[in-house]
Design a protein around this motif. Structure first.
Motif, PDB file in Angstrom:
ATOM      1  N   HIS A   1      23.801 -69.259 -22.570  1.00 43.62           N
ATOM      2  CA  HIS A   1      22.566 -70.037 -22.625  1.00 43.62           C
ATOM      3  C   HIS A   1      21.487 -69.351 -21.780  1.00 43.62           C
ATOM      4  CE1 HIS A   1      25.681 -73.009 -23.577  1.00 43.62           C
ATOM      5  NE2 HIS A   1      24.750 -73.706 -24.203  1.00 43.62           N
ATOM      6  N   GLY A   2      20.263 -69.634 -22.114  1.00 40.08           N
ATOM      7  CA  GLY A   2      19.126 -69.230 -21.289  1.00 40.08           C
ATOM      8  C   GLY A   2      18.428 -70.474 -20.768  1.00 40.08           C
ATOM      9  N   GLN A   3      18.102 -70.476 -19.498  1.00 44.58           N
ATOM     10  CA  GLN A   3      17.415 -71.631 -18.927  1.00 44.58           C
ATOM     11  C   GLN A   3      16.054 -71.841 -19.571  1.00 44.58           C
ATOM     12  OE1 GLN A   3      17.316 -70.978 -14.630  1.00 44.58           O
ATOM     13  NE2 GLN A   3      18.774 -72.629 -14.384  1.00 44.58           N
ATOM     14  N   GLY A   4      15.708 -73.098 -19.763  1.00 43.77           N
ATOM     15  CA  GLY A   4      14.345 -73.432 -20.137  1.00 43.77           C
ATOM     16  C   GLY A   4      13.458 -73.365 -18.916  1.00 43.77           C
ATOM     17  N   LEU A   5      12.172 -73.234 -19.149  1.00 45.53           N
ATOM     18  CA  LEU A   5      11.215 -73.056 -18.052  1.00 45.53           C
ATOM     19  C   LEU A   5      10.010 -73.957 -18.257  1.00 45.53           C
ATOM     20  CD1 LEU A   5       9.918 -69.728 -16.548  1.00 45.53           C
ATOM     21  CD2 LEU A   5       8.291 -71.284 -17.618  1.00 45.53           C
ATOM     22  N   SER A   6       9.496 -74.480 -17.152  1.00 45.56           N
ATOM     23  CA  SER A   6       8.269 -75.280 -17.169  1.00 45.56           C
ATOM     24  C   SER A   6       7.384 -74.847 -16.018  1.00 45.56           C
ATOM     25  CB  SER A   6       8.601 -76.767 -17.025  1.00 45.56           C
ATOM     26  OG  SER A   6       7.424 -77.511 -16.732  1.00 45.56           O
ATOM     27  N   TRP A   7       6.153 -74.461 -16.324  1.00 40.95           N
ATOM     28  CA  TRP A   7       5.156 -74.137 -15.303  1.00 40.95           C
ATOM     29  C   TRP A   7       4.053 -75.191 -15.336  1.00 40.95           C
ATOM     30  CZ3 TRP A   7       4.348 -68.196 -16.381  1.00 40.95           C
ATOM     31  CH2 TRP A   7       5.386 -67.475 -15.778  1.00 40.95           C
ATOM     32  N   THR A   8       3.878 -75.902 -14.232  1.00 37.55           N
ATOM     33  CA  THR A   8       2.795 -76.868 -14.101  1.00 37.55           C
ATOM     34  C   THR A   8       1.887 -76.440 -12.958  1.00 37.55           C
ATOM     35  OG1 THR A   8       4.185 -78.689 -14.888  1.00 37.55           O
ATOM     36  CG2 THR A   8       2.197 -79.279 -13.661  1.00 37.55           C
ATOM     37  N   GLN A   9       0.626 -76.180 -13.292  1.00 36.19           N
ATOM     38  CA  GLN A   9      -0.353 -75.846 -12.249  1.00 36.19           C
ATOM     39  C   GLN A   9      -0.923 -77.136 -11.676  1.00 36.19           C
ATOM     40  OE1 GLN A   9      -3.137 -72.374 -12.467  1.00 36.19           O
ATOM     41  NE2 GLN A   9      -4.699 -73.982 -12.512  1.00 36.19           N
TER      42      GLN A   9
ATOM     43  N   HIS B   1      22.643 -76.546 -11.735  1.00 33.54           N
ATOM     44  CA  HIS B   1      21.977 -75.559 -12.591  1.00 33.54           C
ATOM     45  C   HIS B   1      20.455 -75.613 -12.545  1.00 33.54           C
ATOM     46  CE1 HIS B   1      25.760 -74.236 -14.110  1.00 33.54           C
ATOM     47  NE2 HIS B   1      26.050 -75.394 -14.706  1.00 33.54           N
ATOM     48  N   ALA B   2      19.853 -76.727 -12.124  1.00 36.02           N
ATOM     49  CA  ALA B   2      18.392 -76.807 -12.081  1.00 36.02           C
ATOM     50  C   ALA B   2      17.857 -76.120 -10.829  1.00 36.02           C
ATOM     51  CB  ALA B   2      17.942 -78.258 -12.103  1.00 36.02           C
ATOM     52  N   VAL B   3      16.669 -75.535 -10.954  1.00 38.41           N
ATOM     53  CA  VAL B   3      15.997 -74.906  -9.815  1.00 38.41           C
ATOM     54  C   VAL B   3      14.518 -75.253  -9.870  1.00 38.41           C
ATOM     55  CG1 VAL B   3      17.619 -72.983  -9.543  1.00 38.41           C
ATOM     56  CG2 VAL B   3      15.696 -72.766 -11.133  1.00 38.41           C
ATOM     57  N   GLY B   4      13.856 -75.169  -8.710  1.00 38.85           N
ATOM     58  CA  GLY B   4      12.428 -75.470  -8.659  1.00 38.85           C
ATOM     59  C   GLY B   4      11.787 -74.891  -7.415  1.00 38.85           C
ATOM     60  N   ALA B   5      10.570 -74.416  -7.557  1.00 38.20           N
ATOM     61  CA  ALA B   5       9.816 -73.859  -6.432  1.00 38.20           C
ATOM     62  C   ALA B   5       8.396 -73.582  -6.907  1.00 38.20           C
ATOM     63  CB  ALA B   5      10.442 -72.572  -5.910  1.00 38.20           C
ATOM     64  N   ALA B   6       7.535 -73.221  -5.965  1.00 38.98           N
ATOM     65  CA  ALA B   6       6.191 -72.740  -6.299  1.00 38.98           C
ATOM     66  C   ALA B   6       6.054 -71.317  -5.793  1.00 38.98           C
ATOM     67  CB  ALA B   6       5.116 -73.630  -5.683  1.00 38.98           C
ATOM     68  N   GLY B   7       5.833 -70.389  -6.706  1.00 38.25           N
ATOM     69  CA  GLY B   7       5.664 -68.993  -6.311  1.00 38.25           C
ATOM     70  C   GLY B   7       4.209 -68.593  -6.187  1.00 38.25           C
TER      71      GLY B   7
ATOM     72  N   GLN C   1      -9.020 -77.254  -0.815  1.00 42.98           N
ATOM     73  CA  GLN C   1      -8.388 -77.212  -2.134  1.00 42.98           C
ATOM     74  C   GLN C   1      -7.107 -76.377  -2.073  1.00 42.98           C
ATOM     75  OE1 GLN C   1      -9.963 -75.048  -5.810  1.00 42.98           O
ATOM     76  NE2 GLN C   1     -10.321 -77.189  -6.409  1.00 42.98           N
ATOM     77  N   ALA C   2      -6.112 -76.814  -2.796  1.00 50.71           N
ATOM     78  CA  ALA C   2      -4.874 -76.054  -2.957  1.00 50.71           C
ATOM     79  C   ALA C   2      -4.527 -76.019  -4.439  1.00 50.71           C
ATOM     80  CB  ALA C   2      -3.737 -76.698  -2.169  1.00 50.71           C
ATOM     81  N   VAL C   3      -4.266 -74.813  -4.942  1.00 51.92           N
ATOM     82  CA  VAL C   3      -3.871 -74.628  -6.339  1.00 51.92           C
ATOM     83  C   VAL C   3      -2.529 -73.897  -6.339  1.00 51.92           C
ATOM     84  CG1 VAL C   3      -4.480 -73.679  -8.589  1.00 51.92           C
ATOM     85  CG2 VAL C   3      -6.289 -74.469  -7.038  1.00 51.92           C
ATOM     86  N   PHE C   4      -1.535 -74.485  -6.970  1.00 52.10           N
ATOM     87  CA  PHE C   4      -0.208 -73.864  -6.971  1.00 52.10           C
ATOM     88  C   PHE C   4       0.511 -74.191  -8.270  1.00 52.10           C
ATOM     89  CE2 PHE C   4      -0.182 -77.951  -4.900  1.00 52.10           C
ATOM     90  CZ  PHE C   4       0.972 -78.593  -5.304  1.00 52.10           C
ATOM     91  N   THR C   5       1.448 -73.336  -8.640  1.00 54.10           N
ATOM     92  CA  THR C   5       2.184 -73.513  -9.881  1.00 54.10           C
ATOM     93  C   THR C   5       3.638 -73.820  -9.584  1.00 54.10           C
ATOM     94  OG1 THR C   5       0.719 -71.983 -11.043  1.00 54.10           O
ATOM     95  CG2 THR C   5       2.836 -72.476 -12.080  1.00 54.10           C
ATOM     96  N   VAL C   6       4.095 -74.953 -10.055  1.00 58.90           N
ATOM     97  CA  VAL C   6       5.481 -75.376  -9.867  1.00 58.90           C
ATOM     98  C   VAL C   6       6.315 -74.842 -11.029  1.00 58.90           C
ATOM     99  CG1 VAL C   6       7.058 -77.345  -9.723  1.00 58.90           C
ATOM    100  CG2 VAL C   6       4.825 -77.421  -8.564  1.00 58.90           C
ATOM    101  N   ASP C   7       7.379 -74.133 -10.677  1.00 62.21           N
ATOM    102  CA  ASP C   7       8.286 -73.525 -11.652  1.00 62.21           C
ATOM    103  C   ASP C   7       9.602 -74.292 -11.629  1.00 62.21           C
ATOM    104  OD1 ASP C   7      10.429 -71.862 -12.641  1.00 62.21           O
ATOM    105  OD2 ASP C   7       9.133 -70.102 -12.452  1.00 62.21           O
ATOM    106  N   PHE C   8       9.866 -75.040 -12.697  1.00 62.16           N
ATOM    107  CA  PHE C   8      11.137 -75.743 -12.867  1.00 62.16           C
ATOM    108  C   PHE C   8      11.938 -75.062 -13.973  1.00 62.16           C
ATOM    109  CE2 PHE C   8       9.158 -79.915 -11.307  1.00 62.16           C
ATOM    110  CZ  PHE C   8       9.880 -79.918 -10.113  1.00 62.16           C
ATOM    111  N   ARG C   9      13.274 -74.940 -13.765  1.00 64.97           N
ATOM    112  CA  ARG C   9      14.119 -74.347 -14.797  1.00 64.97           C
ATOM    113  C   ARG C   9      15.446 -75.094 -14.884  1.00 64.97           C
ATOM    114  NH1 ARG C   9      12.668 -67.970 -15.115  1.00 64.97           N
ATOM    115  NH2 ARG C   9      10.673 -68.089 -14.014  1.00 64.97           N
ATOM    116  N   SER C  10      15.962 -75.189 -16.104  1.00 63.93           N
ATOM    117  CA  SER C  10      17.259 -75.811 -16.344  1.00 63.93           C
ATOM    118  C   SER C  10      17.726 -75.432 -17.737  1.00 63.93           C
ATOM    119  CB  SER C  10      17.162 -77.339 -16.236  1.00 63.93           C
ATOM    120  OG  SER C  10      18.343 -77.954 -16.709  1.00 63.93           O
ATOM    121  N   PRO C  11      19.045 -75.371 -17.963  1.00 66.33           N
ATOM    122  CA  PRO C  11      19.545 -75.140 -19.315  1.00 66.33           C
ATOM    123  C   PRO C  11      19.511 -76.394 -20.188  1.00 66.33           C
ATOM    124  CG  PRO C  11      21.372 -75.277 -17.778  1.00 66.33           C
ATOM    125  CD  PRO C  11      20.116 -75.334 -16.956  1.00 66.33           C
TER     126      PRO C  11
END
Length: 416
Positions: A213-221, A263-269, A284-294
């Motif tokens: 499997h490949g993890q799905g990815l979600s980027w929310t700014q 299996h889930a992971v999350g962070a802001a890079g 102001q703070a602008v950041f992108t949250v990266d969530f991943r899970s299969p």
């Protein structure tokens, strides 16, 4: 008639020599590579790869996204080809193996078949996908995405780098824009060899990872807006500190990911704080949250909880907050038949192996929409990648390419 057995292996020394020769193009400053997509260095690497492919008896195809297709003919010209490959572009501070192993492992597969005098019914095609990394032109896996119909070619051509240079114009400039329509090719199957980019295989002492499997990815700014003010003279109750709110949101991101362990992971890079001055409270703070899970349901839950928790934090602190979904893809389940072919190959060759989930995105994730697809991985030292210190052993590279060749031969069908 030749049969699949443990004697059919690639030339590991030649593969390693090819990896080291390619690494001379676009050298980094600390032992790795800086061969970003559509640069002069990328063009030079492509030319070397083409020369090697032609020397191995291949013909080179090139589509309008710059994807390269080196075709090694089968005995049946009408049979659907089996594709292998990955990418030659790197991060700005990238390693010598991420992506490159998959391309040159595919080339070595063909060289070894030539040495062994083996023919297959189905043609075999080695692919170099353009701009997998996405470091110069976002998003990642751009050209395989166009191939799979995820993005339009016109949209891809308009992507701009940090200097405002457009993808389409730079592809033309380096001389690697082909005439072939993107996505016109039909595949019997696609296999991608890659380094793990994680620590699991090394920690478990396994030679091979069979990617199921490949993890799905979600980027929310997330954009939090407060008020710039002096760090010394603004009373604590009167502050509208966007930086503090961001810190509280990121703590929630960590909690949300942990709630879906393992299996889930999350962070802001990606994080930008404004005005980013020592004596100014961030307005102001602008950041992108990266969530991943299969699992898609887990990704959807994490996204919803992020918006709820972050909104509550902003409301409590009297701040404005906005959310924008800026990227992502659904989890991938690779083809059972292709996965089985890889597993059979590892067993036949006597390599220790385990099933793993890919935590990173790969071109195979998009091609999986078009044809039966699977991935095989080898370990990398300390799980380190996207870093000039990225390292693998010659034995790991050889094992991965051995398994790749055997699986491809099973699907491409050996003939007299």
């Amino acid at each position: 008639m030749p049969t699949l057995n443990s004697n059919l292996r690639i030339n590991g020394e030649r593969l390693w020599d090819s990896l080291m020769e390619m690494a001379k193009i676009g050298p980094g400053i600390a032992g790795g590579n800086n061969r970003q997509t559509l640069t002069d260095e990328d063009a030079e690497g492509r030319a070397l790869f083409q020369s090697w492919c032609e020397a191995a008896g291949c013909t080179m195809g090139l589509d309008q996204m710059g994807n390269m297709f080196a075709t090694w003919g089968g005995t049946d010209p009408d049979a659907l080809p089996v594709y292998v490959g990955s990418h030659l572009d790197t991060q700005p501070t990238g390693g010598k193996y991420d992506g490159v192993l998959g391309v040159l492992g595919g080339l070595e597969l063909l060289r070894s078949l030539n040495d062994l005098g083996i023919k297959t019914k189905h043609p075999i095609v080695v692919t170099n996908w353009t701009n997998e990394e996405g470091t110069r032109y976002a998003p990642a896996m751009l050209s395989s995405g166009v191939f799979a119909g995820v993005h339009t070619q016109d949209w891809a051509y308009e992507r701009e780098d940090a200097k405002g240079l457009k993808f389409g114009e730079e592809l033309e400039r380096i001389g690697w824009r082909g005439d072939e329509p993107v996505g016109a090719r039909k595949m019997r199957a696609f296999f991608e060899l890659h380094i793990e980019q994680g620590p699991i295989l090394e920690a478990e002492g396994k030679d091979i990872g069979i990617v199921t499997h490949g993890q799905g990815l979600s980027w929310t700014q997330v954009t939090i807006t407060g008020k710039d003010s002096h760090t010394g003279s603004t009373p604590m109750p009167m502050r509208k500190n966007a930086g503090l709110a961001m810190a509280r949101v990121l703590e929630k991101v960590d909690e949300i990911a942990w709630s879906h362990a393992p299996h889930a992971v999350g962070a802001a890079g990606h994080i930008d704080v404004s005005p980013n001055s020592r004596n100014v409270i961030p307005g102001q703070a602008v950041f992108t949250v990266d969530f991943r899970s299969p699992e898609l349901s887990v990704i959807e839950d994490m996204e919803a909880r992020l918006r709820f928790e972050a909104q509550k934090i902003a409301d409590d602190m009297r701040l404005e907050i906005a959310f924008e979904k800026v990227g992502g893809f659904d989890p991938v389940t690779f083809d059972e038949g292709c996965v089985t072919a890889l597993r059979n190959a590892a067993e036949r060759l006597g390599y220790s192996h385990m099933d793993i989930i890919s935590g990173a995105g790969h071109d195979a994730c998009w091609i999986n929409r078009m044809a039966p697809t699977a991935m095989v991985m080898c370990p990398c030292v300390d799980g380190l990648s996207h870093n000039e210190a990225e390292e693998i052993s010659k034995e790991w590279a050889t094992a991965g390419a051995d398994v790749l060749m055997q699986a491809v031969l099973e699907v491409a069908e050996i003939v007299e």
